[in-house]
Design a protein around this motif. Structure first.
Motif, PDB file in Angstrom:
ATOM      1  N   PRO A 219      -1.913   1.907  -9.783  1.00 41.94           N
ATOM      2  CA  PRO A 219      -1.893   2.288  -8.366  1.00 41.94           C
ATOM      3  C   PRO A 219      -2.526   3.643  -8.059  1.00 41.94           C
ATOM      4  CG  PRO A 219       0.233   1.425  -9.020  1.00 41.94           C
ATOM      5  CD  PRO A 219      -0.574   1.555 -10.263  1.00 41.94           C
ATOM      6  N   ILE A 220      -2.475   4.587  -8.978  1.00 43.27           N
ATOM      7  CA  ILE A 220      -3.030   5.903  -8.697  1.00 43.27           C
ATOM      8  C   ILE A 220      -4.552   5.824  -8.620  1.00 43.27           C
ATOM      9  CG2 ILE A 220      -3.301   8.240  -9.620  1.00 43.27           C
ATOM     10  CD1 ILE A 220      -0.391   7.984 -10.612  1.00 43.27           C
ATOM     11  N   LYS A 221      -5.193   5.186  -9.595  1.00 42.76           N
ATOM     12  CA  LYS A 221      -6.646   5.023  -9.545  1.00 42.76           C
ATOM     13  C   LYS A 221      -7.044   4.137  -8.373  1.00 42.76           C
ATOM     14  CE  LYS A 221      -7.707   5.748 -14.389  1.00 42.76           C
ATOM     15  NZ  LYS A 221      -8.303   5.188 -15.596  1.00 42.76           N
ATOM     16  N   PHE A 222      -6.245   3.109  -8.134  1.00 41.17           N
ATOM     17  CA  PHE A 222      -6.508   2.236  -6.989  1.00 41.17           C
ATOM     18  C   PHE A 222      -6.468   3.027  -5.685  1.00 41.17           C
ATOM     19  CE2 PHE A 222      -4.555  -0.285  -3.557  1.00 41.17           C
ATOM     20  CZ  PHE A 222      -5.584  -1.178  -3.342  1.00 41.17           C
ATOM     21  N   GLY A 223      -5.446   3.863  -5.516  1.00 40.68           N
ATOM     22  CA  GLY A 223      -5.302   4.641  -4.289  1.00 40.68           C
ATOM     23  C   GLY A 223      -6.473   5.581  -4.056  1.00 40.68           C
ATOM     24  N   ILE A 224      -6.941   6.235  -5.109  1.00 38.39           N
ATOM     25  CA  ILE A 224      -8.060   7.165  -4.975  1.00 38.39           C
ATOM     26  C   ILE A 224      -9.334   6.424  -4.593  1.00 38.39           C
ATOM     27  CG2 ILE A 224      -9.552   8.770  -6.240  1.00 38.39           C
ATOM     28  CD1 ILE A 224      -7.025   9.465  -7.908  1.00 38.39           C
ATOM     29  N   MET A 225      -9.658   5.364  -5.331  1.00 37.09           N
ATOM     30  CA  MET A 225     -10.895   4.629  -5.064  1.00 37.09           C
ATOM     31  C   MET A 225     -10.851   3.937  -3.705  1.00 37.09           C
ATOM     32  SD  MET A 225     -11.766   3.081  -8.813  1.00 37.09           S
ATOM     33  CE  MET A 225     -13.373   2.494  -8.348  1.00 37.09           C
ATOM     34  N   PHE A 226      -9.719   3.338  -3.376  1.00 37.02           N
ATOM     35  CA  PHE A 226      -9.597   2.620  -2.113  1.00 37.02           C
ATOM     36  C   PHE A 226      -9.722   3.578  -0.923  1.00 37.02           C
ATOM     37  CE2 PHE A 226      -7.241   0.653   1.349  1.00 37.02           C
ATOM     38  CZ  PHE A 226      -7.825  -0.604   1.375  1.00 37.02           C
TER      39      PHE A 226
ATOM     40  N   TYR B  95      -3.998   6.638  10.400  1.00 37.40           N
ATOM     41  CA  TYR B  95      -4.961   6.340   9.347  1.00 37.40           C
ATOM     42  C   TYR B  95      -5.315   7.597   8.541  1.00 37.40           C
ATOM     43  CZ  TYR B  95      -9.353   5.245   7.049  1.00 37.40           C
ATOM     44  OH  TYR B  95     -10.336   5.109   6.121  1.00 37.40           O
ATOM     45  N   VAL B  96      -5.669   8.661   9.245  1.00 36.06           N
ATOM     46  CA  VAL B  96      -6.050   9.901   8.559  1.00 36.06           C
ATOM     47  C   VAL B  96      -4.856  10.469   7.792  1.00 36.06           C
ATOM     48  CG1 VAL B  96      -6.787  12.291   8.937  1.00 36.06           C
ATOM     49  CG2 VAL B  96      -7.942  10.434  10.130  1.00 36.06           C
ATOM     50  N   GLY B  97      -3.690  10.449   8.422  1.00 35.40           N
ATOM     51  CA  GLY B  97      -2.490  10.948   7.745  1.00 35.40           C
ATOM     52  C   GLY B  97      -2.145  10.161   6.504  1.00 35.40           C
ATOM     53  N   SER B  98      -2.213   8.836   6.582  1.00 39.63           N
ATOM     54  CA  SER B  98      -1.884   8.019   5.410  1.00 39.63           C
ATOM     55  C   SER B  98      -2.943   8.138   4.323  1.00 39.63           C
ATOM     56  CB  SER B  98      -1.693   6.556   5.810  1.00 39.63           C
ATOM     57  OG  SER B  98      -2.874   6.030   6.364  1.00 39.63           O
ATOM     58  N   ALA B  99      -4.210   8.347   4.706  1.00 38.46           N
ATOM     59  CA  ALA B  99      -5.251   8.568   3.697  1.00 38.46           C
ATOM     60  C   ALA B  99      -4.991   9.873   2.947  1.00 38.46           C
ATOM     61  CB  ALA B  99      -6.632   8.592   4.344  1.00 38.46           C
ATOM     62  N   ILE B 100      -4.605  10.915   3.678  1.00 34.08           N
ATOM     63  CA  ILE B 100      -4.289  12.190   3.038  1.00 34.08           C
ATOM     64  C   ILE B 100      -3.055  12.055   2.157  1.00 34.08           C
ATOM     65  CG2 ILE B 100      -3.503  14.555   3.506  1.00 34.08           C
ATOM     66  CD1 ILE B 100      -5.354  14.486   5.989  1.00 34.08           C
ATOM     67  N   VAL B 101      -2.028  11.378   2.661  1.00 31.27           N
ATOM     68  CA  VAL B 101      -0.806  11.180   1.878  1.00 31.27           C
ATOM     69  C   VAL B 101      -1.105  10.359   0.619  1.00 31.27           C
ATOM     70  CG1 VAL B 101       1.448  10.027   1.891  1.00 31.27           C
ATOM     71  CG2 VAL B 101       0.778  11.475   3.795  1.00 31.27           C
ATOM     72  N   ALA B 102      -1.948   9.335   0.736  1.00 36.98           N
ATOM     73  CA  ALA B 102      -2.300   8.524  -0.433  1.00 36.98           C
ATOM     74  C   ALA B 102      -3.001   9.366  -1.496  1.00 36.98           C
ATOM     75  CB  ALA B 102      -3.185   7.349  -0.022  1.00 36.98           C
ATOM     76  N   LEU B 103      -3.921  10.211  -1.065  1.00 37.23           N
ATOM     77  CA  LEU B 103      -4.619  11.068  -2.025  1.00 37.23           C
ATOM     78  C   LEU B 103      -3.676  12.097  -2.642  1.00 37.23           C
ATOM     79  CD1 LEU B 103      -8.044  11.607  -0.261  1.00 37.23           C
ATOM     80  CD2 LEU B 103      -7.557  10.227  -2.281  1.00 37.23           C
ATOM     81  N   VAL B 104      -2.793  12.669  -1.840  1.00 43.91           N
ATOM     82  CA  VAL B 104      -1.833  13.647  -2.378  1.00 43.91           C
ATOM     83  C   VAL B 104      -0.889  12.976  -3.370  1.00 43.91           C
ATOM     84  CG1 VAL B 104       0.153  15.085  -1.741  1.00 43.91           C
ATOM     85  CG2 VAL B 104      -1.961  15.256  -0.449  1.00 43.91           C
ATOM     86  N   CYS B 105      -0.398  11.786  -3.018  1.00 42.52           N
ATOM     87  CA  CYS B 105       0.509  11.065  -3.915  1.00 42.52           C
ATOM     88  C   CYS B 105      -0.192  10.645  -5.201  1.00 42.52           C
ATOM     89  CB  CYS B 105       1.092   9.839  -3.219  1.00 42.52           C
ATOM     90  SG  CYS B 105       2.251  10.239  -1.914  1.00 42.52           S
ATOM     91  N   ALA B 106      -1.456  10.309  -5.107  1.00 44.91           N
ATOM     92  CA  ALA B 106      -2.186   9.863  -6.295  1.00 44.91           C
ATOM     93  C   ALA B 106      -2.631  11.036  -7.166  1.00 44.91           C
ATOM     94  CB  ALA B 106      -3.394   9.037  -5.881  1.00 44.91           C
ATOM     95  N   LEU B 107      -3.140  12.109  -6.548  1.00 41.33           N
ATOM     96  CA  LEU B 107      -3.726  13.200  -7.324  1.00 41.33           C
ATOM     97  C   LEU B 107      -2.713  14.246  -7.777  1.00 41.33           C
ATOM     98  CD1 LEU B 107      -6.982  13.756  -5.238  1.00 41.33           C
ATOM     99  CD2 LEU B 107      -6.777  12.664  -7.469  1.00 41.33           C
ATOM    100  N   TRP B 108      -1.734  14.573  -6.944  1.00 39.99           N
ATOM    101  CA  TRP B 108      -0.829  15.663  -7.292  1.00 39.99           C
ATOM    102  C   TRP B 108       0.570  15.194  -7.648  1.00 39.99           C
ATOM    103  CZ3 TRP B 108      -4.455  16.712  -3.359  1.00 39.99           C
ATOM    104  CH2 TRP B 108      -5.391  17.681  -3.708  1.00 39.99           C
ATOM    105  N   ILE B 109       1.111  14.246  -6.906  1.00 44.14           N
ATOM    106  CA  ILE B 109       2.481  13.806  -7.168  1.00 44.14           C
ATOM    107  C   ILE B 109       2.522  12.763  -8.287  1.00 44.14           C
ATOM    108  CG2 ILE B 109       4.505  12.714  -6.129  1.00 44.14           C
ATOM    109  CD1 ILE B 109       3.697  13.912  -3.475  1.00 44.14           C
ATOM    110  N   HIS B 110       1.479  11.977  -8.425  1.00 41.70           N
ATOM    111  CA  HIS B 110       1.363  10.906  -9.427  1.00 41.70           C
ATOM    112  C   HIS B 110       2.479   9.866  -9.276  1.00 41.70           C
ATOM    113  CE1 HIS B 110      -1.833  13.061 -11.427  1.00 41.70           C
ATOM    114  NE2 HIS B 110      -1.071  14.142 -11.495  1.00 41.70           N
TER     115      HIS B 110
END
Length: 191
Positions: free
Chosen positions: A90-97, A133-148
């Motif tokens: 899911p983390i790689k998926f979230g970043i690429m998606f 949309y913008v908020g969830s994109a930022i949250v997805a990147l934060v969850c994937a890159l920093w929170i894991h």
């Protein structure tokens, strides 16, 4: 927080020496309510609406804008399709998606210009979907890159997809109403 002094003098209404602040009364607050964020987005929309000195043509000929649009759209869809390959991570998926979606949505800025794109995204009909949309994109990147966090990344991606679908439906006449009525009829069942 530093004040926004980059706004040109022409937007201040002539030769007035007043300092316009985009954040206004929100400056210095640690947490913002959703209404404050929406108010800030509306102020930002008004600022963009007044930017008459920025050209929407991107200073590029039509052929180059079409190439930029096509390249950004193809690369965005490639990222989205490649993200399906790593769906089990899911983390790689979230970043690429998320990057693919941002490229695909942003590709139209090559055709109509970034200022017109921002105006359309901040239109009152689309402002909620854009903010989500913008908020969830930022949250997805934060969850994937920093929170894991796999679960938070997937939740943010699901919200991002729903917001993107709702945003896209705003360009089709009566599409939102039909989808709303369809959901209401599906959920309005008696046992």
């Amino acid at each position: 927080m530093e004040r926004f002094k980059w706004i040109p003098q022409s937007l201040h209404g002539g030769d007035q020496d007043r300092e316009d602040d985009l954040l206004g009364e929100f400056e210095g607050s640690d947490s913002w309510s959703p209404l404050q964020v929406l108010h800030l987005l509306c102020r930002f929309r008004c600022l963009i609406a007044n930017l008459s000195f920025v050209s929407d043509s991107l200073f590029l000929p039509l052929g180059q804008r079409l190439y930029g649009f096509a390249a950004s759209l193809v690369i965005g869809f490639a990222f989205v399709l490649l993200s399906l390959i790593v769906f089990y991570r899911p983390i790689k998926f979230g970043i690429m998606f998320t990057f693919g979606n941002i490229l695909a949505v942003g590709s139209t800025a090559f055709l109509i210009g970034p200022v017109q794109q921002a105006r359309m995204m901040l239109d009152p009909v689309r402002i909620y979907a854009t903010a989500i949309y913008v908020g969830s994109a930022i949250v997805a990147l934060v969850c994937a890159l920093w929170i894991h966090s796999k679960m938070l990344t997937l939740i943010a991606i699901i919200i991002e997809i729903c917001a993107l679908v709702w945003y896209s439906l705003s360009y089709v006449p009566f599409a939102r109403r039909m989808v709303s009525e369809l959901f209401a009829s599906c959920c309005d069942t008696e046992f």
